[in-house]
Design a protein around this motif. Structure first.
Motif, PDB file in Angstrom:
ATOM      1  N   ALA A  75     -12.496  -4.456  -8.842  1.00  0.00           N
ATOM      2  CA  ALA A  75     -13.661  -5.011  -8.160  1.00  0.00           C
ATOM      3  C   ALA A  75     -13.335  -5.420  -6.728  1.00  0.00           C
ATOM      4  O   ALA A  75     -14.209  -5.489  -5.883  1.00  0.00           O
ATOM      5  N   ARG A  76     -12.071  -5.677  -6.472  1.00  0.00           N
ATOM      6  CA  ARG A  76     -11.654  -6.133  -5.149  1.00  0.00           C
ATOM      7  C   ARG A  76     -11.501  -4.940  -4.217  1.00  0.00           C
ATOM      8  O   ARG A  76     -10.669  -4.073  -4.419  1.00  0.00           O
ATOM      9  N   GLY A  77     -12.307  -4.883  -3.172  1.00  0.00           N
ATOM     10  CA  GLY A  77     -12.196  -3.815  -2.188  1.00  0.00           C
ATOM     11  C   GLY A  77     -11.505  -4.347  -0.947  1.00  0.00           C
ATOM     12  O   GLY A  77     -11.775  -5.447  -0.499  1.00  0.00           O
ATOM     13  N   THR A  78     -10.605  -3.569  -0.392  1.00  0.00           N
ATOM     14  CA  THR A  78      -9.871  -4.028   0.788  1.00  0.00           C
ATOM     15  C   THR A  78     -10.549  -3.616   2.075  1.00  0.00           C
ATOM     16  O   THR A  78     -10.202  -4.112   3.137  1.00  0.00           O
ATOM     17  N   GLY A  79     -11.490  -2.684   1.985  1.00  0.00           N
ATOM     18  CA  GLY A  79     -12.145  -2.190   3.182  1.00  0.00           C
ATOM     19  C   GLY A  79     -11.425  -1.005   3.809  1.00  0.00           C
ATOM     20  O   GLY A  79     -11.934  -0.383   4.713  1.00  0.00           O
ATOM     21  N   SER A  80     -10.238  -0.694   3.336  1.00  0.00           N
ATOM     22  CA  SER A  80      -9.469   0.427   3.842  1.00  0.00           C
ATOM     23  C   SER A  80      -9.296   1.450   2.727  1.00  0.00           C
ATOM     24  O   SER A  80      -8.704   1.130   1.696  1.00  0.00           O
ATOM     25  N   PRO A  81      -9.784   2.676   2.920  1.00  0.00           N
ATOM     26  CA  PRO A  81      -9.637   3.671   1.853  1.00  0.00           C
ATOM     27  C   PRO A  81      -8.181   4.035   1.573  1.00  0.00           C
ATOM     28  O   PRO A  81      -7.823   4.351   0.445  1.00  0.00           O
ATOM     29  N   ILE A  82      -7.321   3.952   2.569  1.00  0.00           N
ATOM     30  CA  ILE A  82      -5.901   4.255   2.357  1.00  0.00           C
ATOM     31  C   ILE A  82      -5.260   3.200   1.464  1.00  0.00           C
ATOM     32  O   ILE A  82      -4.530   3.517   0.526  1.00  0.00           O
ATOM     33  N   VAL A  83      -5.553   1.934   1.729  1.00  0.00           N
ATOM     34  CA  VAL A  83      -5.001   0.853   0.907  1.00  0.00           C
ATOM     35  C   VAL A  83      -5.556   0.928  -0.506  1.00  0.00           C
ATOM     36  O   VAL A  83      -4.822   0.737  -1.483  1.00  0.00           O
ATOM     37  N   ASP A  84      -6.846   1.216  -0.648  1.00  0.00           N
ATOM     38  CA  ASP A  84      -7.444   1.333  -1.975  1.00  0.00           C
ATOM     39  C   ASP A  84      -6.810   2.462  -2.774  1.00  0.00           C
ATOM     40  O   ASP A  84      -6.543   2.320  -3.966  1.00  0.00           O
ATOM     41  N   ARG A  85      -6.546   3.600  -2.118  1.00  0.00           N
ATOM     42  CA  ARG A  85      -5.894   4.714  -2.815  1.00  0.00           C
ATOM     43  C   ARG A  85      -4.457   4.352  -3.191  1.00  0.00           C
ATOM     44  O   ARG A  85      -3.977   4.724  -4.256  1.00  0.00           O
ATOM     45  N   TRP A  86      -3.739   3.657  -2.306  1.00  0.00           N
ATOM     46  CA  TRP A  86      -2.349   3.278  -2.579  1.00  0.00           C
ATOM     47  C   TRP A  86      -2.277   2.335  -3.766  1.00  0.00           C
ATOM     48  O   TRP A  86      -1.446   2.502  -4.645  1.00  0.00           O
ATOM     49  N   THR A  87      -3.161   1.336  -3.807  1.00  0.00           N
ATOM     50  CA  THR A  87      -3.124   0.376  -4.909  1.00  0.00           C
ATOM     51  C   THR A  87      -3.612   0.987  -6.217  1.00  0.00           C
ATOM     52  O   THR A  87      -3.285   0.473  -7.279  1.00  0.00           O
ATOM     53  N   ALA A  88      -4.353   2.085  -6.156  1.00  0.00           N
ATOM     54  CA  ALA A  88      -4.815   2.752  -7.373  1.00  0.00           C
ATOM     55  C   ALA A  88      -3.724   3.606  -8.005  1.00  0.00           C
ATOM     56  O   ALA A  88      -3.822   3.973  -9.169  1.00  0.00           O
ATOM     57  N   LEU A  89      -2.669   3.923  -7.254  1.00  0.00           N
ATOM     58  CA  LEU A  89      -1.577   4.739  -7.781  1.00  0.00           C
ATOM     59  C   LEU A  89      -0.730   3.949  -8.765  1.00  0.00           C
ATOM     60  O   LEU A  89      -0.553   2.739  -8.642  1.00  0.00           O
ATOM     61  N   ASP A  90      -0.162   4.647  -9.704  1.00  0.00           N
ATOM     62  CA  ASP A  90       0.797   4.079 -10.630  1.00  0.00           C
ATOM     63  C   ASP A  90       2.072   3.707  -9.862  1.00  0.00           C
ATOM     64  O   ASP A  90       2.388   4.319  -8.841  1.00  0.00           O
ATOM     65  N   ARG A  91       2.807   2.725 -10.336  1.00  0.00           N
ATOM     66  CA  ARG A  91       4.015   2.292  -9.620  1.00  0.00           C
ATOM     67  C   ARG A  91       5.051   3.391  -9.462  1.00  0.00           C
ATOM     68  O   ARG A  91       5.781   3.439  -8.478  1.00  0.00           O
ATOM     69  N   GLY A  92       5.123   4.293 -10.424  1.00  0.00           N
ATOM     70  CA  GLY A  92       6.071   5.405 -10.320  1.00  0.00           C
ATOM     71  C   GLY A  92       5.744   6.333  -9.164  1.00  0.00           C
ATOM     72  O   GLY A  92       6.624   6.772  -8.431  1.00  0.00           O
ATOM     73  N   TRP A  93       4.451   6.625  -8.994  1.00  0.00           N
ATOM     74  CA  TRP A  93       4.035   7.483  -7.877  1.00  0.00           C
ATOM     75  C   TRP A  93       4.220   6.760  -6.549  1.00  0.00           C
ATOM     76  O   TRP A  93       4.549   7.379  -5.538  1.00  0.00           O
ATOM     77  N   GLN A  94       3.992   5.445  -6.534  1.00  0.00           N
ATOM     78  CA  GLN A  94       4.220   4.676  -5.310  1.00  0.00           C
ATOM     79  C   GLN A  94       5.692   4.738  -4.920  1.00  0.00           C
ATOM     80  O   GLN A  94       6.029   4.930  -3.747  1.00  0.00           O
ATOM     81  N   ALA A  95       6.574   4.588  -5.902  1.00  0.00           N
ATOM     82  CA  ALA A  95       8.012   4.631  -5.629  1.00  0.00           C
ATOM     83  C   ALA A  95       8.427   6.011  -5.125  1.00  0.00           C
ATOM     84  O   ALA A  95       9.228   6.118  -4.192  1.00  0.00           O
ATOM     85  N   LEU A  96       7.879   7.063  -5.733  1.00  0.00           N
ATOM     86  CA  LEU A  96       8.202   8.416  -5.287  1.00  0.00           C
ATOM     87  C   LEU A  96       7.736   8.645  -3.856  1.00  0.00           C
ATOM     88  O   LEU A  96       8.484   9.162  -3.016  1.00  0.00           O
ATOM     89  N   ALA A  97       6.508   8.244  -3.549  1.00  0.00           N
ATOM     90  CA  ALA A  97       5.971   8.430  -2.194  1.00  0.00           C
ATOM     91  C   ALA A  97       6.777   7.632  -1.175  1.00  0.00           C
ATOM     92  O   ALA A  97       7.076   8.124  -0.077  1.00  0.00           O
ATOM     93  N   LEU A  98       7.144   6.409  -1.519  1.00  0.00           N
ATOM     94  CA  LEU A  98       7.933   5.582  -0.608  1.00  0.00           C
ATOM     95  C   LEU A  98       9.307   6.192  -0.375  1.00  0.00           C
ATOM     96  O   LEU A  98       9.787   6.262   0.764  1.00  0.00           O
ATOM     97  N   GLY A  99       9.942   6.669  -1.440  1.00  0.00           N
ATOM     98  CA  GLY A  99      11.253   7.295  -1.302  1.00  0.00           C
ATOM     99  C   GLY A  99      11.209   8.547  -0.455  1.00  0.00           C
ATOM    100  O   GLY A  99      12.077   8.768   0.400  1.00  0.00           O
TER     101      GLY A  99
END
Length: 69
Positions: free
Chosen positions: A29-53
């Motif tokens: 329900a919480r929208g950040t106003g930024s579509p990039i941030v919303d997409r990042w927070t919607a990712l699973d932690r494993g995908w976030q770790a892979l993208a960051l690496g």
């Protein structure tokens, strides 16, 4: 796959493979106003770790190509 202690306690009905990775209704329900941030927070932690690496590796390679590292 089993959950880590860092995943926190499991809610009733959650499987072992997604323990602690499921977003709650309050998070959705919480929208950040930024579509990039919303997409990042919607990712699973494993995908976030892979993208960051991969981003870190790409930055290091770019730095080596530029002669910085």
């Amino acid at each position: 796959m089993t959950g880590d202690a860092a995943d926190g306690p499991r809610a009733a009905g959650e499987g072992a493979d997604d323990a602690g990775n499921r977003a709650t209704d309050a998070d959705d329900a919480r929208g950040t106003g930024s579509p990039i941030v919303d997409r990042w927070t919607a990712l699973d932690r494993g995908w976030q770790a892979l993208a960051l690496g991969l981003g870190i590796v790409a930055a290091h390679l770019a730095g080596q190509a530029a002669g910085v590292f």
